[in-house]
Design a protein around this motif. Structure first.
Motif, PDB file in Angstrom:
ATOM      1  N   GLY A  81       0.576  -0.968  -0.076  1.00 18.55           N
ATOM      2  CA  GLY A  81      -0.177  -0.438   0.253  1.00 18.55           C
ATOM      3  C   GLY A  81       0.932   1.644   0.323  1.00 18.55           C
ATOM      4  N   ALA A  82       0.250   2.418   0.273  1.00 12.41           N
ATOM      5  CA  ALA A  82       0.673   3.425  -0.346  1.00 12.41           C
ATOM      6  C   ALA A  82       1.210   3.790   1.067  1.00 12.41           C
ATOM      7  CB  ALA A  82      -0.526   4.644  -0.506  1.00 12.41           C
ATOM      8  N   GLY A  83       1.500   3.824   2.331  1.00 10.36           N
ATOM      9  CA  GLY A  83       1.130   3.848   3.652  1.00 10.36           C
ATOM     10  C   GLY A  83       2.723   3.348   3.434  1.00 10.36           C
ATOM     11  N   ARG A  84       4.024   2.070   3.077  1.00 11.36           N
ATOM     12  CA  ARG A  84       4.935   2.058   3.186  1.00 11.36           C
ATOM     13  C   ARG A  84       5.435   2.874   2.671  1.00 11.36           C
ATOM     14  NH1 ARG A  84       7.542  -3.898   0.537  1.00 11.36           N
ATOM     15  NH2 ARG A  84       9.502  -2.649   0.617  1.00 11.36           N
ATOM     16  N   TYR A  85       5.468   3.672   1.244  1.00 15.09           N
ATOM     17  CA  TYR A  85       6.452   4.993   1.021  1.00 15.09           C
ATOM     18  C   TYR A  85       6.619   5.751   1.550  1.00 15.09           C
ATOM     19  CZ  TYR A  85       6.313   1.424  -2.521  1.00 15.09           C
ATOM     20  OH  TYR A  85       6.507   0.297  -3.686  1.00 15.09           O
ATOM     21  N   TRP A  86       4.771   6.597   2.149  1.00 15.38           N
ATOM     22  CA  TRP A  86       4.846   7.304   3.145  1.00 15.38           C
ATOM     23  C   TRP A  86       5.856   7.657   4.123  1.00 15.38           C
ATOM     24  CZ3 TRP A  86       2.847  12.021   0.973  1.00 15.38           C
ATOM     25  CH2 TRP A  86       1.940  11.765   0.474  1.00 15.38           C
ATOM     26  N   VAL A  87       5.648   6.345   4.685  1.00 18.20           N
ATOM     27  CA  VAL A  87       7.126   6.353   6.258  1.00 18.20           C
ATOM     28  C   VAL A  87       8.360   6.115   5.046  1.00 18.20           C
ATOM     29  CG1 VAL A  87       7.575   4.455   7.436  1.00 18.20           C
ATOM     30  CG2 VAL A  87       5.389   4.912   7.088  1.00 18.20           C
TER      31      VAL A  87
ATOM     32  N   TRP B  75       9.368   8.120   2.828  1.00 16.34           N
ATOM     33  CA  TRP B  75       9.092   9.155   1.810  1.00 16.34           C
ATOM     34  C   TRP B  75       9.272  10.669   3.651  1.00 16.34           C
ATOM     35  CZ3 TRP B  75       5.774  13.227   3.126  1.00 16.34           C
ATOM     36  CH2 TRP B  75       5.946  14.970   2.104  1.00 16.34           C
ATOM     37  N   GLY B  76       8.606  10.160   4.211  1.00 12.33           N
ATOM     38  CA  GLY B  76       9.130  11.008   5.759  1.00 12.33           C
ATOM     39  C   GLY B  76      10.381  11.189   6.382  1.00 12.33           C
ATOM     40  N   ALA B  77      10.980   9.382   6.098  1.00 16.12           N
ATOM     41  CA  ALA B  77      12.703   8.987   7.020  1.00 16.12           C
ATOM     42  C   ALA B  77      13.404   9.793   5.958  1.00 16.12           C
ATOM     43  CB  ALA B  77      12.876   7.969   6.272  1.00 16.12           C
TER      44      ALA B  77
ATOM     45  N   LEU C 179      16.106  12.874   7.023  1.00 18.55           N
ATOM     46  CA  LEU C 179      17.178  12.779   6.975  1.00 18.55           C
ATOM     47  C   LEU C 179      17.628  14.022   6.238  1.00 18.55           C
ATOM     48  CD1 LEU C 179      17.512   8.526   5.937  1.00 18.55           C
ATOM     49  CD2 LEU C 179      18.787  10.139   8.070  1.00 18.55           C
ATOM     50  N   THR C 180      17.262  14.232   5.268  1.00 20.75           N
ATOM     51  CA  THR C 180      17.180  15.999   5.078  1.00 20.75           C
ATOM     52  C   THR C 180      17.471  16.680   5.856  1.00 20.75           C
ATOM     53  OG1 THR C 180      16.520  15.008   2.494  1.00 20.75           O
ATOM     54  CG2 THR C 180      16.759  16.922   2.947  1.00 20.75           C
ATOM     55  N   LEU C 181      16.920  16.931   6.611  1.00 17.26           N
ATOM     56  CA  LEU C 181      16.253  17.437   7.401  1.00 17.26           C
ATOM     57  C   LEU C 181      17.954  17.953   8.079  1.00 17.26           C
ATOM     58  CD1 LEU C 181      14.852  19.951   9.167  1.00 17.26           C
ATOM     59  CD2 LEU C 181      13.781  18.593  10.105  1.00 17.26           C
ATOM     60  N   ILE C 182      18.389  16.415   8.762  1.00 16.60           N
ATOM     61  CA  ILE C 182      19.133  16.117   9.569  1.00 16.60           C
ATOM     62  C   ILE C 182      20.834  16.728   8.633  1.00 16.60           C
ATOM     63  CG2 ILE C 182      20.431  14.728  10.753  1.00 16.60           C
ATOM     64  CD1 ILE C 182      17.932  13.292  11.625  1.00 16.60           C
TER      65      ILE C 182
ATOM     66  N   THR D 171      22.499   5.959   3.509  1.00 18.07           N
ATOM     67  CA  THR D 171      21.169   5.821   4.177  1.00 18.07           C
ATOM     68  C   THR D 171      20.854   6.142   3.257  1.00 18.07           C
ATOM     69  OG1 THR D 171      22.384   5.954   6.274  1.00 18.07           O
ATOM     70  CG2 THR D 171      19.761   5.719   6.046  1.00 18.07           C
ATOM     71  N   LYS D 172      20.001   7.641   2.603  1.00 14.64           N
ATOM     72  CA  LYS D 172      19.091   8.080   1.666  1.00 14.64           C
ATOM     73  C   LYS D 172      18.871   6.714   0.409  1.00 14.64           C
ATOM     74  CE  LYS D 172      19.053  12.382   1.745  1.00 14.64           C
ATOM     75  NZ  LYS D 172      19.331  13.682   1.336  1.00 14.64           N
ATOM     76  N   GLY D 173      20.048   6.783  -0.199  1.00 23.22           N
ATOM     77  CA  GLY D 173      20.304   6.575  -0.811  1.00 23.22           C
ATOM     78  C   GLY D 173      20.284   4.899  -1.092  1.00 23.22           C
ATOM     79  N   ALA D 174      20.223   4.382  -0.607  1.00 25.27           N
ATOM     80  CA  ALA D 174      20.406   2.894   0.287  1.00 25.27           C
ATOM     81  C   ALA D 174      18.870   2.625   0.079  1.00 25.27           C
ATOM     82  CB  ALA D 174      20.726   2.190   1.422  1.00 25.27           C
ATOM     83  N   LEU D 175      17.730   3.505   1.164  1.00 24.06           N
ATOM     84  CA  LEU D 175      16.146   3.507   1.282  1.00 24.06           C
ATOM     85  C   LEU D 175      15.578   3.922   0.005  1.00 24.06           C
ATOM     86  CD1 LEU D 175      15.806   5.756   4.580  1.00 24.06           C
ATOM     87  CD2 LEU D 175      15.130   3.442   4.059  1.00 24.06           C
ATOM     88  N   VAL D 176      16.040   5.008  -0.346  1.00 24.62           N
ATOM     89  CA  VAL D 176      14.965   4.702  -1.941  1.00 24.62           C
ATOM     90  C   VAL D 176      15.871   3.235  -2.741  1.00 24.62           C
ATOM     91  CG1 VAL D 176      15.419   5.830  -4.672  1.00 24.62           C
ATOM     92  CG2 VAL D 176      15.802   7.764  -1.823  1.00 24.62           C
ATOM     93  N   ALA D 177      16.867   2.943  -3.104  1.00 23.00           N
ATOM     94  CA  ALA D 177      17.199   1.900  -3.366  1.00 23.00           C
ATOM     95  C   ALA D 177      16.033   0.636  -3.303  1.00 23.00           C
ATOM     96  CB  ALA D 177      18.585   1.104  -3.888  1.00 23.00           C
ATOM     97  N   LEU D 178      16.577   0.389  -2.532  1.00 23.24           N
ATOM     98  CA  LEU D 178      15.398  -0.884  -1.116  1.00 23.24           C
ATOM     99  C   LEU D 178      13.976  -1.044  -1.761  1.00 23.24           C
ATOM    100  CD1 LEU D 178      17.460  -1.614   1.742  1.00 23.24           C
ATOM    101  CD2 LEU D 178      17.434  -2.573  -0.361  1.00 23.24           C
TER     102      LEU D 178
END
Length: 143
Positions: free
Chosen positions: A15-21, A23-25, A29-32, A55-62
Motif C-alpha cells: 500500500g501507499a503507507g509504506r512509501y509515505w513512511v 518518504w518521511g524518513a 534525513l534531509t532535515l538532519i 542511508t538515503k540512497g539505500a532507502l531509495v534503492a531498496l
C-alpha cells in the motif's frame, strides 16, 4: 513476452503507507543533513553527511526501486555495490585521519599546528610590529 516474475511466484503490491513512511524518513534525513551542515563540526561532519547520504540512497534503492523484494543476484549486486561505496568512503577518511602530522598544512581543520599569518609577518618586517623603521640619517648616527 518476457517478465521478471516466474510461474508460481506472487509479488504482492504494498500500500501507499509504506512509501509515505520511507518518504518521511528521507525528509527527516534531509532535515538532519541541512541542520548539521550549518554547524561547525570539523572532526566528524563530513563522515556524518556521507553516512546520511548513503542511508538515503539505500532507502531509495531498496524501497522505491523495489530491490527489497528481489531475490538472488539483484540482492548480491546491491550488497556488493554498497560494500564498495563504504570502502570508497572509509579508505580516504582513514588515510586522512592517520596522516603524518606535517602532511597537512598549518591552520587547516585537520592540523593541530598554528596557522602562519604571512601578511602580518610581512608588515612587521625585521623590526617588529609598530616600530618605526630607522631612517638613513639615524642609522649613520648610530655608527
Amino acid at each position: 513476452m518476457a517478465t521478471d516474475t516466474h510461474p508460481g511466484e506472487h509479488h504482492g503490491h504494498h500500500g501507499a503507507g509504506r512509501y509515505w513512511v520511507i518518504w518521511g524518513a528521507l525528509l527527516v534525513l534531509t532535515l538532519i543533513t541541512v541542520v548539521t551542515g550549518r554547524m561547525h563540526m570539523p572532526t566528524f561532519g563530513l563522515m556524518l553527511a556521507l553516512i546520511i547520504a548513503t542511508t538515503k540512497g539505500a532507502l531509495v534503492a531498496l524501497f522505491f526501486m523495489h530491490l527489497s523484494e528481489h531475490q538472488g543476484l539483484n540482492r548480491l549486486f546491491f550488497a556488493v555495490s554498497l560494500l564498495f561505496v563504504l570502502l570508497m568512503l572509509a579508505i580516504p577518511l582513514i588515510d586522512l585521519g592517520t596522516r603524518y602530522r606535517y602532511a597537512t598544512p598549518p591552520g587547516s581543520q585537520y592540523s593541530d599546528m598554528q596557522a602562519i599569518d604571512i601578511g602580518a609577518n610581512a608588515q612587521q618586517g625585521r623590526y617588529g610590529g609598530n616600530q618605526k623603521k630607522p631612517t638613513s640619517q639615524e642609522q649613520s648616527e648610530a655608527h
